[in-house]
Design an enzyme around this catalytic site. Structure first.
Site, PDB file in Angstrom:
ATOM      1  CG  HIS B 426      -0.596  -0.011   2.453  1.00 57.24           C
ATOM      2  ND1 HIS B 426      -1.307   0.119   3.604  1.00 57.24           N
ATOM      3  CD2 HIS B 426       0.539  -0.129   3.034  1.00 57.24           C
ATOM      4  CE1 HIS B 426      -0.658   0.143   4.680  1.00 57.24           C
ATOM      5  NE2 HIS B 426       0.640  -0.102   4.323  1.00 57.24           N
ATOM      6  CD  GLU B 427      -0.745   5.023   1.488  1.00 56.96           C
ATOM      7  OE1 GLU B 427      -0.672   6.042   0.659  1.00 56.96           O
ATOM      8  OE2 GLU B 427      -1.745   4.866   2.065  1.00 56.96           O
TER       9      GLU B 427
END
Lengths: 569, 569
Positions: B426-427
C-alpha cells in the site's frame, strides 16, 4: 487453458528430455513400466489433483479441523480426496509389487505427488505421512508388522504418523523423554507427551499407526538411547482405543487443513521396530524421505503461486511503459513492466530450478549405487532447505504481483505463502539443515560427498556457455570449505553455517539450470527459449549473491560467537 | 521487565543522545516544549498503547469487521482505544496550537505513534488516516473547511480516509475514472467506485470525511485532470447519509482489524479542495506523510517482532553447543546458538536501523530548509520501502526463532508478519518506490538530491572506524547512477530499478548505523555495546549485499526488457 496447479509440459521436459527416465525401464525393477504407464500415472495424478484436491484447498484453510473433546471434525472433502487417492494406487507407487506397490520410479512418483502438493498441500500431507510411515516399516519392520500395518495403509484403511517432537524437544531429539517399558510378553508400554503430530488424530481412517520415538528404561542419555515403537490408535483385533489421547490441536498460520496434534501416550500398548537403541537411525530413513518431501512441497506451492501470478500478470491491465508520454494511451498488461517481469522471472528460476532438483534427487534413488547414495545424502539438506526459502519467495512475489488483490483472501496466493512458511521449520529448520550440510555432509568420508558434487557440477559447467561463473563458484566453495575446517574447530567452522548453505544452495540450483539449458539445447519454441532465459537469469542475476557469502566465510568472521547476549537489547 | 512492544531506551537514545531533539526547543514553534513535555508524551503513549491497544491486537485479527448490509460491526475495544487516543491530544500532536494541536516536533510525535503501531497496527491505522487527512486540509483547505472538518477530527468525533484507488486503477492513478460535476452553487457531485479504502466505513465516529480524487467533466486525461474533493459520509448540518455506500469489505491476509472498503459514490455531495486539476499534487502531501507512516509502521511491527523473539530466545532452552559432547548436559537457551544469534542480530540491525531512519526523516521535517526538504524528498522512497522489506524480514526471523510455536496463532509473531506484509504494497509498492527513487528523486535538479545524500553519508563515514566500505559504496552508487543515466534512455536506465533501490537502501541504513555507533561512542554498558555490535554487523554482514546489485546495474543488463512474455511459460 494451461493448468495453474503445475506444468505438465515442464514435468515432461524434466522427466523425459532431461533425466530420460524411460531408460530406467531397462532395469528389472521397472521392467513392467514404459513411457505409457508413466504418462498414465501423471495424467491420473493431474486429474485427481484438479478434481478432488484443488477445489477444497481454500475451504480447508477456512475450516480448520475442530476437536469437541471426543472426536475431530474435518470437512468431508478431505476423506473423499484421500479415498480417491488411495484407490489410484499412488500411495504405494514406489513400493514392491509383492506388497501391493506399483514399482514406479521415484522420479515419476515424485512428479505425480507434486500435483497433489500443489493442489492442496494440507490434504496431501495425510498421504505423505502415511507413505513415509509405510516405507519405514517396509525397510525395518518384520513381515508380520508389514502385513498387519502396511497393507491396510496401502489399502487406504489406516493412516500413519511420525511422533518425534515433544514440547521441550523439537530440533533436539536427544531430549526426548517419552519412555517405554518392556512387558513380560515382549511387547512394550509407552508413556509421554508428543507435540506437532501432523495427522495425529482424526476420523479419516479406521486406525492411525503412530511411529513413536521413546526411551526404554535404563537406556543411555542422548539419541543413542532412543528406540522406535509402533503404537496404533486402536487395538487391531478388538478396535478398542489404545492409551493415546488427543490433548489438543495446534492452530497454525497456514497448513490449516492438516490436523496437528498434541498427543498424550499413557501406558499405550506398543511394539518395537527392529532393535532397541536404533530408533533414530530408523527414523532417519523416514526423515530423509520426509525432507525431500518437504522440499518438494515447497516447490509445489511455489510453482502454483508462480503460475497464478503469471496468469494474473497477463490478464491485469495497468499502467504504461516508463517512456510512454500519452496518458490517454490504453494501459498495458502488467507483465510488460520490468519489475513485474523481474519477479516472474526470478520465481520461474526458483520453482523450475527447485523442481529440477527434487526430480534429480528422486532419480538418484532410482539408480542406487555408492556414488549416487553419497550424492543424495550430500544434497538432502539443500533439497529440503533451498526450496523452503526460495520457492516461498516465489509465493511472496506472487502476492506482490497481484498487488492489493494478492493480499486478500479472495485470491489464493496469500494462502500459498502461509502454507509454504512451514517448510522452513518442520523436518529440521533451515538452520539445522545448514549444520547438517557443513557439519556432517561435506566433511564425512574425507569430504568425498562435496568432491563428488563439485565433480558433477563441473562436468556440466565445462560444456556450457554459461559455465564460467559456475566453475569459478565451484573452486571457491571447495576452497572455502577447506579453509573453514582447516583448524578443526567446529564452533568456528560452523558459526556462519547458514551462509554456507545459502551459497551451496544457489550453486546447486545454478547447476540445475545449466543442466536444463543443456537439455533445451537450441530447440525452437517458447518453452525452450524460456529455459535458456531462466538459465541466463539465474547465472547472471542470482548466482552472484554467493560472492559476499563466501567472502564472509573466508574472512573467518566470528562475530556471532563473540558477542554477549546482553548486548542484543 | 522490558516492554515487548517497543524500546523506550532506544527511543531515548535516538531522540536525545543522537538527534538531540531538545535543541529544537530553541525554535519558536517548539518553545513551549522541553525534555519534560517530550518525556510526558512518550510516557503516555507507551501507557495507552500497552493498556488500550496491545491487549486487543489478536482479537482484532480473529474478529474482523463485518458488514450485515446496513452497518459495520467492529469489536468495541477499537472505539475505546481511539477515544482514549483522541483524548490524549496526540492526533494533533504536530499541528498548530491555534487548531488545537500540540506543536510537538515530528520526531517526537513519530516516536510516540510508533508505540501504537507496534501495539496494534490495525487500530492505529484509523488514527493515522485521520491525521493524514487533517494535515492535508490544514495545508490546502480553507479556514472554513478546517473549522468544519479538521476540528471535529481532532476532537475525535470525525475520522478521515483517502480515496485514491479504483478497481482498475491502483498504482496507476492516471486511470482514475470517478467523475465530479460542478453544481450551480459552486459545490460538486461525485460519482464512481473506489477500492481499498481503509477506514472507509464503520460506526467508530459521528462522520467520516473522505478525500476523493476525481475528474471534473472536460478535464484532461492523466493525472493532470485529477481534482480533490471532500465527501463527508453524512451531511454536517442534517446528519443525513450522503451518496456514499459501502459496496463490500475486503478480507485480507493481515491488518484485519482495519475496515477496508469498496465504496460506491453516487451523486455524492462534495466540495473542492483548493483548485481544480491540482488534486494529485495535494494528495502527494498526504501520500508523502503516509509513506513515512507506512515505513514507520513496518519498523514498529518488525521491532515488536524482534523484542518477542529476543525474549523467547532467552527463555526457551533447547540443544547444546555444536562442540558439546555430553548429551546429558542440560540444554542451553537458544540465544546461545549462532544461527539464532544471526537472526536476532540481523533483526536488531534492521529494526533499530529502520527506526533511526524514520526518526531522522521526521527530524528533517522539524527543521525545514531547502536542503532538508530536498534530502527528505530523496529519502522518502527508501523510508517507505526499506523497512517494508527488511523489518518484515525481522518478523519472518521472529517466526523462525520461535520454531513450530512461532508458526502457530498461539504466539503473536505470525500476525506481525501478516500485518507487515501489506507495507510493501500500500501507498505505492516497492517497485513504484524504486521508480520514484531512480526515475525521479536522484535525477531531479541535476542530481542534487543524491549529491546531498552522499555528502551527508560521507561526512559521517569519514569520521568512523567502520567508514571505509561505506565511503566506497558512496563512490560506487554515484558512478552507477551516472552510468545508468548517461544515455538518457529511461527504459534502459530503469530496467533494474529495484536493484538500485535495494542498494541505495542498504547504504542509507549503513549510514544510520555509523551515526548510531558515533553517538554511542565508547560509552560503557550493554546498550552501547549493542549499538556498536549491530553497526559492525550491518557494515560487515549486510552492506556487502550491494556489491552484486551494483555490478548488475553497471553491466547494463537489459534481460528484463529483451525477453518475450511467451517465454515465461
Amino acid at each position: 487453458m494451461n493448468s495453474t496447479v503445475l506444468s505438465r509440459r515442464d514435468l515432461d521436459f524434466l522427466l523425459y528430455e532431461w533425466l530420460d527416465v524411460e531408460k530406467l525401464t531397462a532395469r528389472e525393477r521397472f521392467a513392467e513400466h514404459s513411457r505409457e504407464t508413466f504418462d498414465a500415472f501423471l495424467d491420473v495424478s493431474q486429474q485427481i489433483a484438479e478434481r478432488d484436491f484443488a477445489p477444497h484447498n481454500r475451504k480447508n484453510d477456512l475450516n480448520e479441523p475442530t476437536f469437541d473433546g471426543t472426536r475431530v471434525e474435518i470437512i468431508p472433502e478431505v476423506a473423499h480426496a484421500l479415498r480417491v487417492f488411495a484407490e489410484s494406487g499412488l500411495l504405494g507407487a514406489t513400493m514392491d509389487a509383492e506388497h501391493g506397490g506399483l514399482q514406479l520410479p521415484h522420479a515419476v512418483q515424485r512428479a505425480c505427488f507434486l500435483w497433489f502438493q500443489a493442489a492442496n498441500t494440507a490434504t496431501s500431507a495425510y498421504a505423505m505421512l502415511t507413505g513415509g510411515n509405510a516405507h519405514l516399516l517396509l525397510a525395518h519392520g518384520t513381515d508380520e508388522q508389514i502385513r498387519r500395518f502396511v497393507h491396510p495403509m496401502l489399502e487406504g484403511r489406516f493412516t500413519g504418523t511420525m511422533c518425534l517432537s515433544e514440547p521441550q524437544a523439537g530440533s533436539s531429539l536427544s531430549d526426548v523423554t517419552t519412555r517405554a517399558t518392556r512387558q513380560a510378553d515382549g511387547s512394550y508400554r509407552v508413556t509421554g507427551g508428543k507435540m506437532w503430530i501432523s495427522g495425529g488424530d482424526h476420523e479419516l481412517s479406521e486406525n492411525i499407526i503412530h511411529l513413536v520415538l521413546a526411551r526404554v528404561a535404563g537406556a543411555p542419555a542422548g539419541v543413542k538411547g532412543l528406540s522406535l515403537f509402533i503404537v496404533p490408535k486402536r487395538d487391531l483385533a478388538t478396535g478398542e482405543r489404545n492409551g493415546v489421547t488427543l490433548a489438543g490441536l495446534n492452530h497454525k498460520m497456514g497448513y490449516r487443513g492438516t490436523t496437528n496434534a498434541v498427543l498424550a501416550f499413557e501406558d499405550a500398548a506398543a511394539e518395537l521396530v527392529g532393535e532397541e537403541g536404533r530408533g533414530l537411525q530408523y527414523m532417519f530413513h523416514m526423515m530423509n524421505e520426509a525432507r525431500i518431501g518437504v522440499g518438494s512441497g515447497a516447490v509445489a506451492l511455489g510453482y502454483t503461486g508462480y503460475l497464478h501470478a503469471l496468469a494474473y500478470a497477463r490478464e491485469r491491465q495497468q499502467g504504461r511503459p516508463v517512456a510512454a508520454k500519452d496518458p490517454a494511451a490504453p494501459p498495458v498488461p502488467i507483465v510488460d513492466h520490468p519489475d513485474v517481469r523481474r519477479m516472474l522471472l526470478a520465481s520461474k528460476s526458483y520453482v523450475e530450478g527447485g523442481l529440477a532438483l527434487v526430480l534429480y534427487a528422486a532419480n538418484l534413488l532410482d539408480q542406487p549405487s555408492p556414488e549416487n547414495d553419497l550424492l543424495l545424502d550430500t544434497l538432502t539438506p539443500i533439497v529440503k532447505a533451498w526450496p523452503s526459502q526460495w520457492c516461498r519467495l516465489a509465493d511472496d512475489h506472487a502476492i506482490q504481483i497481484h498487488g492489493g488483490y494478492g493480499y486478500t483472501r479472495e485470491y489464493p496466493v496469500e494462502q500459498f505463502y502461509r502454507d509454504n512458511r512451514l517448510n522452513s521449520i518442520h523436518e529440521g529448520t533451515d538452520g539445522i539443515q545448514a549444520l547438517d550440510l557443513l557439519g556432517r555432509k561435506v566433511t564425512q568420508g574425507g569430504g568425498a560427498g562435496l568432491a563428488l558434487l563439485l565433480d558433477r557440477i563441473r562436468a556440466t559447467a565445462q560444456k556450457s556457455e554459461l559455465g564460467a561463473p559456475v566453475l569459478a563458484a565451484c573452486d571457491r566453495l571447495a576452497a572455502t570449505t577447506a579453509k573453514l575446517w582447516a583448524a578443526g574447530d567446529p564452533a568456528k567452522a560452523l558459526v556462519n553455517a547458514t551462509a554456507y548453505l545459502d551459497a551451496a544452495g544457489h550453486l546447486v540450483i545454478a547447476w540445475m539450470w545449466l543442466e536444463q539449458a543443456d537439455a533445451a539445447g537450441d530447440s525452437a519454441g517458447d518453452f525452450y527459449a524460456g529455459k535458456r532465459l531462466a538459465a541466463t537469469y539465474f547465472v547472471t542475476h542470482e548466482l552472484p549473491r554467493i560472492g559476499p557469502l563466501l567472502d564472509l566465510l573466508d574472512s573467518g568472521d566470528t562475530l556471532l560467537l563473540d558477542l554477549e547476549d546482553a548486548w542484543l537489547g
